[in-house]
Design an enzyme around this catalytic site. Structure first.
Site, short mmCIF file in Angstrom:
data_model
loop_
_atom_site.label_atom_id
_atom_site.label_comp_id
_atom_site.label_asym_id
_atom_site.label_seq_id
_atom_site.Cartn_x
_atom_site.Cartn_y
_atom_site.Cartn_z
N TRP A 137 -35.59 -61.62 22.91
CA TRP A 137 -35.55 -60.53 23.89
C TRP A 137 -36.44 -60.95 25.07
O TRP A 137 -37.59 -61.37 24.86
CB TRP A 137 -36.06 -59.25 23.23
CG TRP A 137 -36.05 -58.03 24.10
CD1 TRP A 137 -35.02 -57.57 24.87
CD2 TRP A 137 -37.13 -57.10 24.25
NE1 TRP A 137 -35.39 -56.41 25.50
CE2 TRP A 137 -36.68 -56.09 25.14
CE3 TRP A 137 -38.41 -57.00 23.73
CZ2 TRP A 137 -37.47 -55.01 25.51
CZ3 TRP A 137 -39.20 -55.92 24.10
CH2 TRP A 137 -38.73 -54.94 24.99
N ASP A 218 -39.73 -57.20 14.51
CA ASP A 218 -39.26 -56.25 15.51
C ASP A 218 -37.91 -55.71 15.02
O ASP A 218 -36.95 -56.47 14.90
CB ASP A 218 -39.10 -57.01 16.85
CG ASP A 218 -38.62 -56.11 17.98
OD1 ASP A 218 -38.40 -54.91 17.74
OD2 ASP A 218 -38.48 -56.62 19.10
N ALA A 220 -35.33 -52.89 15.98
CA ALA A 220 -35.00 -51.88 16.99
C ALA A 220 -33.59 -51.31 16.80
O ALA A 220 -33.20 -50.41 17.53
CB ALA A 220 -35.12 -52.48 18.39
N LYS A 253 -32.42 -46.44 19.76
CA LYS A 253 -30.99 -46.71 19.65
C LYS A 253 -30.34 -45.91 18.53
O LYS A 253 -29.30 -45.28 18.73
CB LYS A 253 -30.74 -48.21 19.40
CG LYS A 253 -30.96 -49.08 20.60
CD LYS A 253 -32.41 -49.43 20.80
CE LYS A 253 -32.59 -50.40 21.96
NZ LYS A 253 -34.01 -50.63 22.27
C1 LMR Z 1 -32.08 -54.48 25.92
O1 LMR Z 1 -32.44 -55.56 25.45
O2 LMR Z 1 -31.12 -54.39 26.70
C2 LMR Z 1 -32.78 -53.22 25.51
O3 LMR Z 1 -33.71 -53.50 24.52
C3 LMR Z 1 -33.37 -52.52 26.67
C4 LMR Z 1 -34.61 -53.15 27.19
O4 LMR Z 1 -35.62 -52.45 27.28
O5 LMR Z 1 -34.60 -54.34 27.54
#
Ligand code: LMR
Length: 399
Positions: A137, A218, A220, A253
């Site tokens: 991420w 993590d 999510a 989410k």
């Molecule tokens: C994403 O990866 O699109 C989501 O987790 C939103 C974000 O905060 O980046």
């Protein structure tokens, strides 16, 4: 004679420029595009067949109850809503829920939980290195850097072939030293959608515990992959094997409360007293950063989980979201053999083997908005956009 060096005091005007967060910048770009047939598969929000991100019916009901019954908005303290964390505990921890060496608290979303977890690590061990998968991420690295911890990359995914670089990952983690941190994705890997199999989790857990690494998981998207329990497999296996585990969790989410920022941080140590000390640090760091988390979204989740009828209906709504994600994946996968890997992955994201130039061309020519990395939000597509999207992507792959 003394030479006086005059250093000019720095002001706000001297600040260096900042590169905007790429995902947030993408939201603005897509919103600004006037083309009516634009396709926004950038940031990760669930969309239904019609392309909307509705508020879950159970959340709407819970919010109404909140309006009707809430009598005060007095402070709750740095832990936020304690009952919210208690209700979440069995959903996340499963058979570890009764382990009193594990403590949790409410945070502003999963991002707040990550920041708080890394603050704790930096307080305990400022020389720890964080093993971060590539890709991950895009906000992971900035959060780790913000607490001044060093980063070691481990290979995670081969974009061309759509497979996990598992042997390379294990070899890299095997070079970690006691006290280093392994950042792992619990399920629905963001950005690749490529999740570890159960056997691969066993191997990762083995290396992490043998090397004495501190796992930070993590999670999510619990419930968006295979199911609530299935998606927590890695978390629970790690808890089986390790005395020290940190988990950053998000409800944004799976309860569709994105902007309300609902998450939690969980800390396990080898003893209840060490956990109490760790949590005292966590509370202090939380106090310094946000004092206490926003209440509204967590209060609504609390009401849903407390009420057996609402909870059962949440599971139905969650299952419907998961089913749509998987149905869209299968439709894309069936369109072309080069996209077949998407049908074997989980969660909202997959990564297309497209160069940045190809991604920008799709944006320019077709009004298709995906991340520069080729990550796209599978469930960002409404049903009537899927064919145009896959045709455009296949065209780009052939160009
Ligand atoms: C994403 O990866 O699109 C989501 O987790 C939103 C974000 O905060 O980046």
């Amino acid at each position: 004679m003394l030479t006086q060096t005059q250093t000019k005091a720095k002001g706000l005007a001297d600040l260096p420029s900042v590169v905007n967060d790429s995902l947030l910048a993408l939201i603005a770009l897509a919103n600004a595009d006037p083309r009516p047939d634009k396709i926004d598969v950038g940031v990760g929000v669930f969309r239904d067949a019609a392309g909307n991100t509705p508020i879950l019916k159970v959340i709407k009901e819970a919010e109404q109850r909140l309006v009707d019954t809430q009598v005060t908005k007095a402070y709750l303290g740095s832990a936020g809503d304690k009952r919210f964390a208690e209700l979440l505990r069995p959903i996340l921890l499963g058979h570890h829920a009764s382990d009193d060496r594990i403590a949790g608290l409410q945070t502003p979303g999963g991002c707040g939980a990550l920041r708080l977890g890394f603050e704790l690590i930096a307080t305990a061990n400022p020389t720890a290195r964080v093993f971060l998968g590539t890709p991950s991420w895009p906000n992971h690295a900035p959060i780790i850097q913000s607490v001044r911890l060093g980063i070691e990359e481990y290979p995670y995914y081969e974009r061309g072939q759509g497979i996990i670089r598992f042997e390379d990952m294990i070899a890299a983690l095997g070079r970690g030293e006691a006290g280093d941190v392994a950042l792992l994705h619990g399920c629905c890997h963001n950005p690749t959608g490529a999740d570890l199999s159960e056997d691969q989790w066993r191997e990762v857990v083995r290396v992490v515990s043998e090397r004495g690494l501190l796992p930070l998981i993590d999670i999510a998207y619990q419930g968006f992959g295979r199911g609530l329990d299935e998606d927590a497999f890695g978390v629970r296996l790690m808890l089986d094997a390790c005395d020290e585990v940190i988990i950053a969790q998000s409800c944004d989410k799976n309860f569709s409360v994105y902007r309300d920022r609902v998450g939690s941080l969980w800390v396990k140590t080898g003893s209840t007293s060490a956990t109490a000390t760790a949590m005292a640090h966590v509370h202090q760091r939380a106090r310094e950063m946000w004092s206490m988390p926003p209440d509204h979204g967590a209060a609504a989740v609390h009401i849903v989980l407390e009420d057996s009828e609402l909870r059962a209906r949440w599971l139905v709504e969650l299952t419907a979201m998961r089913d749509r994600i998987n149905a869209v994946r299968q439709r894309i996968a069936a369109a072309d053999s080069r996209l077949a890997f998407i049908g074997r992955q989980f969660g909202m994201f997959s990564m297309l083997p497209l160069s940045k130039e190809q991604v920008l061309k799709l944006r320019h020519d077709e009004a298709i908005y995906m991340a520069d990395s080729g990550r796209f939000n599978v469930v960002g597509l409404s049903d009537d956009q899927i064919d145009r999207f896959t045709a455009a992507v296949v065209g780009a792959l052939e160009a």
